[in-house]
Design a protein around this motif. Structure first.
Motif, mmCIF file in Angstrom:
data_model
loop_
_atom_site.group_PDB
_atom_site.id
_atom_site.type_symbol
_atom_site.label_atom_id
_atom_site.label_comp_id
_atom_site.label_asym_id
_atom_site.label_seq_id
_atom_site.Cartn_x
_atom_site.Cartn_y
_atom_site.Cartn_z
ATOM 1 N N TRP A 80 0.824 -1.209 0.000
ATOM 2 C CA TRP A 80 0.000 0.000 0.000
ATOM 3 C C TRP A 80 0.858 1.257 0.000
ATOM 4 N N GLU A 139 -7.404 -7.399 -3.724
ATOM 5 C CA GLU A 139 -7.266 -5.973 -3.434
ATOM 6 C C GLU A 139 -7.064 -5.155 -4.710
ATOM 7 N N ARG A 156 -9.753 -1.986 -5.631
ATOM 8 C CA ARG A 156 -9.676 -0.757 -4.840
ATOM 9 C C ARG A 156 -8.311 -0.088 -4.943
ATOM 10 N N SER A 157 -7.260 -0.868 -5.176
ATOM 11 C CA SER A 157 -5.953 -0.236 -5.339
ATOM 12 C C SER A 157 -5.897 0.560 -6.649
ATOM 13 N N TRP A 161 -14.014 -0.823 -3.730
ATOM 14 C CA TRP A 161 -14.305 -1.581 -2.511
ATOM 15 C C TRP A 161 -15.444 -2.578 -2.754
ATOM 16 N N ASP A 181 -13.939 -5.580 -4.822
ATOM 17 C CA ASP A 181 -13.079 -6.459 -4.025
ATOM 18 C C ASP A 181 -13.874 -7.239 -2.984
#
Length: 509
Positions: free
Chosen positions: A100, A224, A227-228, A376, A379
């Motif tokens: 992140w 993930e 959202r990344s 979000w 995911d």
């Protein structure tokens, strides 16, 4: 620190031999071979230090503890275990997931990307007044950015996939930052110099998206991914908001060159952080903690850089062509709205130019919020057992049909307030594409995601260039309803193609 003091410590010995028979002993010179592996993390703290010890047995069970060493006690070969200090030994920023950190650095790069891109749309007004440019010259200057941008989409993807995304993204940011800083100088030298500098800026920004896609394919687990990517792309939206908000203030206070000098200099700050904190892949990062390394290794298909690009294989896959075609359909409508929105507000809704400029920021904000919300949601669906294919189709269908629906409603709306809200909703649903087609490159070809994004984004940029030019021609002979009808038609075509041919499964290894 004295390594022998650690290895000879009775406290460490008890942890290391906790499951061994009691008759096994340890000599004063070191530990006897044992069917266990020992890993030690050292956190220096001035005249003392903390060791984190992880013991893994042959049956793959792990136990860990933290040991505190004071400089005086090291000389006595003593290590004191204090489990109560484990929560304060490691600073929170060292426990923050490294993947992140990479995502946030990519987010900030794209923030700078659009800040440096949109500042010309504001600065061009005083520049054209100072140098006496006519509208045709202004259009030429604005379009010169895309000359370089188109050239480096595929090349940037090839470069990122073969040498690693860290180098390519770092090159891109510093290249376009230097070009931004040189813009005022080039403008004073003459129009040809300005056109070259703007094209050079496009070269730098053209490699950014393929490089970012390559990096995230190696760092971010599939659960993930949406959202990344949504967070990174929202950096572009917020960069536009920031650029549009601060450029008028800087121009008013310090003159139009200040916009290029101030925005461009931020790239050097970013580059320092990037070079010290980022790596192209987890395999190249010696500071990555084992737990996170295992998580990434178990959930990321993309590993080391590739040596060659299987063009024939890539271009033989129907999902690849679906991705390219849908990227074209998507960007046609998106570029038209983002380029012509102030004109629409001014001509149709009768807002003055100041109001049109301020309201142009609103859809960018809406897109930033909805892109992250969509990420979000996507995911969460994947983590709950939905197939990646179904999730990508659902999100992109919203990204196509949402804008199509709201654009068809504009002809029935007379209220300026409702029209602005309708445009914002159109762009808000459009941003769900970040969890659809924009995430799909890493799904179907993780090792070649940079090249694949270069291919599809080339089609997307062509759609933007052609759509923007076609809109001007249509408005000269027709109406805004005609403009929106073409966009809606392409959205519908994209919906059909996407649901028939796209997939979320890996098709190219």
């Amino acid at each position: 620190m004295n390594a022998r003091a650690l290895l000879c410590s009775p406290n460490l010995h008890s942890l290391y031999t906790s499951n061994r028979p009691p008759e096994k002993s340890v000599s004063s010179r070191g530990l006897k071979p044992a069917p266990k592996s020992l890993r030690v993390w050292v956190y220096p703290r001035n005249r003392s230090g903390v060791f984190r010890v992880l013991v893994r047995s042959s049956d793959k069970r792990e136990s860990s503890n933290s040991y505190y060493l004071d400089e005086e006690r090291v000389s006595q070969n003593e290590v004191v275990s204090d489990s109560s200090t484990s929560s304060i030994v490691v600073p929170w920023w060292e426990e923050f997931p490294k993947r992140w950190v990479i995502v946030l650095l990519c987010f900030s790069a794209f923030l700078l990307c659009n800040m440096d891109r949109v500042n010309m749309s504001i600065a061009i007004l005083p520049m054209s007044a100072e140098y006496g440019w006519n509208p045709a010259t202004v259009g030429l200057i604005q379009s010169s950015f895309f000359w370089g941008y188109l050239l480096t989409q595929i090349a940037g993807g090839i470069w990122a996939d073969t040498v690693g995304g860290k180098r390519v993204l770092g090159f891109g940011v510093i290249w376009w930052s230097i070009a931004t800083i040189l813009t005022p100088v080039a403008a004073k030298l003459g129009l040809p110099y300005l056109l070259v500098v703007r094209a050079f800026m496009g070269v730098g920004e053209g490699v950014a998206m393929p490089a970012m896609n390559n990096i995230l394919s190696k760092w971010v687990p599939v659960q993930e991914r949406s959202r990344s990517l949504a967070l990174v792309y929202s950096g572009m939206y917020l960069g536009s908001v920031t650029g549009l908000a601060f450029s008028p203030f800087l121009i008013h206070q310090f003159g139009w060159p200040s916009v290029f000098y101030s925005f461009g200099s931020l790239g050097t700050v970013w580059l320092i952080l990037w070079l010290t904190k980022a790596e192209s892949s987890p395999l190249e990062d010696p500071t990555l903690l084992p737990k996170e390394r295992k998580l990434i290794a178990d959930n990321c298909a993309s590993k080391e850089p590739v040596k060659s690009i299987p063009w024939r294989l890539i271009l033989s896959k129907p999902p690849v062509w679906a991705l390219i075609g849908c990227h074209f359909c998507h960007n046609w409508g998106t570029f038209i709205l983002l380029t012509w929105m102030p004109t629409y507000y001014h001509q149709v809704l009768k807002f003055n130019l100041m109001e049109s400029g301020l309201l142009s920021v609103f859809p960018w904000m809406t897109m930033a919020i909805s892109a992250n919300a969509g990420g979000w949601i996507a995911d969460t669906l994947v983590s709950r057992g939905f197939s990646v294919t179904n999730v990508r189709k659902i999100m992109q269908t919203i990204g196509f049909l949402g804008p199509a629906f709201f654009l068809t409603q504009l002809k029935h709306i007379d209220s300026p307030t409702m029209a602005v809200l309708c445009m914002a909703c159109s762009q808000g649903t459009d941003a769900f594409s970040q969890s659809g087609l924009y995430s799909n490159h890493q799904d179907i070809a993780p090792r070649y995601s940079g090249v694949l994004l270069g291919l599809s984004n080339t089609a997307g940029v062509l759609a933007g260039v052609l759509g923007t030019a076609a809109t001007g021609h249509i408005l000269q002979h027709g109406s805004w309803d005609d403009v929106f009808t073409i966009s809606v038609g392409l959205y519908l075509v994209g919906t059909v193609v996407w649901n028939l041919f796209s997939t979320g499964e890996k098709i190219i290894d």
